[in-house]
Every structure is written in structure tokens, then in C-alpha cells.
Scaffold this active site. Structure first.
Site, PDB file in Angstrom:
ATOM      1  N   SER A  10       0.911  -1.125  -0.013  1.00 51.18           N
ATOM      2  CA  SER A  10      -0.130  -0.063  -0.039  1.00 51.18           C
ATOM      3  C   SER A  10       0.869   1.234   0.042  1.00 51.18           C
ATOM      4  O   SER A  10       0.350   2.438  -0.160  1.00 51.18           O
ATOM      5  CB  SER A  10      -0.885   0.080   1.340  1.00 51.18           C
ATOM      6  OG  SER A  10      -0.205   0.183   2.302  1.00 51.18           O
ATOM      7  N   CYS A  72       2.392  -6.828   1.956  1.00 55.44           N
ATOM      8  CA  CYS A  72       1.404  -5.881   2.717  1.00 55.44           C
ATOM      9  C   CYS A  72       0.463  -6.901   3.471  1.00 55.44           C
ATOM     10  O   CYS A  72      -0.317  -7.733   2.994  1.00 55.44           O
ATOM     11  CB  CYS A  72       0.650  -5.027   1.773  1.00 55.44           C
ATOM     12  SG  CYS A  72      -0.786  -4.014   2.584  1.00 55.44           S
ATOM     13  N   GLU A 151       4.492   6.737   6.512  1.00 53.76           N
ATOM     14  CA  GLU A 151       4.384   7.367   5.219  1.00 53.76           C
ATOM     15  C   GLU A 151       4.735   8.986   5.231  1.00 53.76           C
ATOM     16  O   GLU A 151       5.389   9.429   4.174  1.00 53.76           O
ATOM     17  CB  GLU A 151       3.082   7.265   4.826  1.00 53.76           C
ATOM     18  CG  GLU A 151       2.783   5.785   4.478  1.00 53.76           C
ATOM     19  CD  GLU A 151       3.283   5.230   3.144  1.00 53.76           C
ATOM     20  OE1 GLU A 151       3.620   6.028   2.351  1.00 53.76           O
ATOM     21  OE2 GLU A 151       3.660   3.921   3.000  1.00 53.76           O
ATOM     22  N   HIS A 185       4.872  -1.844   7.358  1.00 52.65           N
ATOM     23  CA  HIS A 185       5.129  -0.428   7.837  1.00 52.65           C
ATOM     24  C   HIS A 185       5.952  -0.414   9.168  1.00 52.65           C
ATOM     25  O   HIS A 185       6.995   0.292   9.497  1.00 52.65           O
ATOM     26  CB  HIS A 185       4.310   0.591   7.895  1.00 52.65           C
ATOM     27  CG  HIS A 185       3.907   1.035   6.323  1.00 52.65           C
ATOM     28  ND1 HIS A 185       2.896   0.172   5.672  1.00 52.65           N
ATOM     29  CD2 HIS A 185       4.030   2.151   5.891  1.00 52.65           C
ATOM     30  CE1 HIS A 185       2.548   0.761   4.486  1.00 52.65           C
ATOM     31  NE2 HIS A 185       3.302   1.937   4.476  1.00 52.65           N
TER      32      HIS A 185
END
Length: 265
Positions: A10, A72, A151, A185
Site C-alpha cells: 500500500s 502488505c 508514510e 510499515h
């Protein structure tokens, strides 16, 4: 001509898996696609996540990749089974490898999982863990603030420390001795997470186990790259090229990285 391994995520999180694959398989060529324009996937409807995951998969198939790693957790939970059933190249997710790694480490069979809302609601990790060990106890916690921190390239900031400490508070009162980072992440926040959870909790980054599975599957299908020749890694993003490049260069320690902007859907 080298055939690349394709990675989809993503956003930038899947780079944590790429880093482990490059350590174990330095001769392999990597094509990576991060859908940063539509990140995060965690709060989205499962059918929408499945649609986006197929769009990324089809893009990399058109580039001629020999394998796809769905790097992901949210996309793995939503789309792995469907994509694997419809493509004739190896497809790997990150949930099974992470689960296996956690079960190797736990001493008391009490495992924690942190992830996006979508991953936690899917029950993908409890199902995978209990499919391997029916006696394991699982505490799951959604941490929706973590992906935006990564991000926005703030994963080393004081605000990151504050948000991580506040978010993980519910797990501090549990008996977990192992914690799965159920979002790719999250390893960029691993030093902070380890500090918050303390020395008694082993933090699992599924990237290392996923990389081992990539290696084994490539070997099984006789797809391992044995030539030392020129490597041309390619990185694609649907969002900001500059932000993607800053994070990717920092995490992978790549100089002169070229990032291409693409549109999907």
C-alpha cells in the site's frame, strides 16, 4: 536478461521485506510498487483492497516478473488466496511466515499481534497461528496511527515515540512474550516498539522469514538468479516520488535511486 521479483504494498512498508530479500538474495532483481496515493489500506473495505491489490499485481505481471510478494498484511489477508488461484507464477504473502517466526520464538504460547484495522478485523493472524498451534493465545491490537507516521517520514521523530507508547498501552497488561509486527510499515518503528514493550517481549519482523520463503520457493521452481550480471532494480509509486525516494533511500541505503510515478485504476 534477469527476471525480477515483484513486490507490492500500500506504500513504503513493503521495503522492509525487500531489505531482507536483498540480504539473502543479492543477485536478484527487484521491481517494487507502492500504492502511496491510496495508502493506508487498513481502513478500507475488503473488496476495495482486493481490487487495488489486483491492479498492482497486473501492473507487475505486465513487467514480466517471475514471482510476486504481497508485502502488505492487509492485502495478503484480502487477496492472496484469490490471486494465487488465478496466476501461474509463485505468489507469497507475509502472514504465514510471520506466524511461523512468532511460534518459533514464544516461550509461553502467548503472542501479540499489532496491525491495521483491516488486518486485525480479518482475524488472519489468529487463524494462521492457531492453524499451526491450536494452544496458542493471541492478543490483537489495531494501531491505525502507525502507517501515517511512516508514510510521512516521521518514524524517527519524538511524535512517533509518543504515539507508539500510547497505542501499545493495552498490550502492556497482557502476558505476551512475543509480538508480531502485523504490518510491513511497522519495522521502521521497531526500535521504538521494542523500547516500549521491554526486554521480555520478542518483536517479530516477518520480513526475514518471508525472505527465506522467497528463496525456498524460487529454488523449488528453479527460478533462483545464479548470474552475477548487471542488476536494474525498479521502484514505482502512485504518490509522491520525492517522499518515496527519501524513505526508500534511507531504509535500503541506496544512492541514486530512480523512482517512477505511475497511475493505477
Amino acid at each position: 536478461m534477469k527476471q525480477a521479483i515483484g513486490f507490492i504494498d500500500s506504500g513504503v512498508g513493503g521495503l522492509t521485506v525487500v531489505k531482507e530479500v536483498l540480504k539473502q538474495l543479492p543477485h536478484e532483481q527487484i521491481y517494487y510498487l507502492g500504492d502511496t496515493a491510496r495508502c493506508p489500506y487498513g481502513p478500507r473495505d475488503i473488496e476495495e483492497v482486493k481490487e487495488f491489490t489486483w491492479q498492482m499485481t497486473n501492473f507487475l505481471v505486465e513487467q514480466g516478473v517471475k514471482m510476486i510478494v504481497i508485502a502488505c498484511n492487509t492485502a495478503t489477508a484480502a487477496a492472496l488466496k484469490d490471486i494465487r488461484a488465478n496466476l501461474n507464477i509463485p505468489i507469497i504473502g507475509v502472514i504465514q511466515p510471520g506466524s511461523r517466526a512468532a511460534l518459533k520464538e514464544t516461550r509461553n504460547n502467548h503472542i501479540g499481534v499489532i496491525g491495521t484495522v483491516g488486518t486485525v478485523q480479518s482475524l488472519a493472524y489468529p487463524n494462521a497461528l492457531r492453524g499451526l498451534n491450536q494452544y496458542v493465545e493471541v492478543d490483537s491490537l489495531a494501531c491505525p496511527k502507525f502507517v501515517p507516521i511512516v508514510e510521512s517520514f516521521e518514524y524517527k521523530s519524538p511524535i512517533a515515540k509518543k504515539i507508539v507508547a500510547e497505542s501499545l498501552l493495552p498490550l502492556k497488561s497482557t502476558k505476551i512474550d512475543t509480538l508480531i509486527l502485523g504490518c510491513t510499515h511497522y519495522p521502521l518503528l521497531k526500535p521504538i516498539i521494542e523500547n516500549v514493550m521491554g526486554d521480555d517481549v520478542t518483536v517479530i519482523n516477518s520480513g526475514e522469514e518471508t525472505a527465506s520463503e522467497v528463496s525456498a520457493l524460487l529454488d523449488y521452481h528453479d527460478l533462483l538468479e545464479k548470474q552475477v550480471g548487471k542488476i536494474n532494480h525498479r521502484f514505482f509509486t502512485t504518490g509522491s516520488v520525492d517522499i518515496f525516494k527519501d524513505i526508500a533511500s534511507d531504509w535500503l541505503d541506496f544512492k541514486d535511486m530512480v523512482v517512477e510515478h505511475i497511475h493505477l485504476g
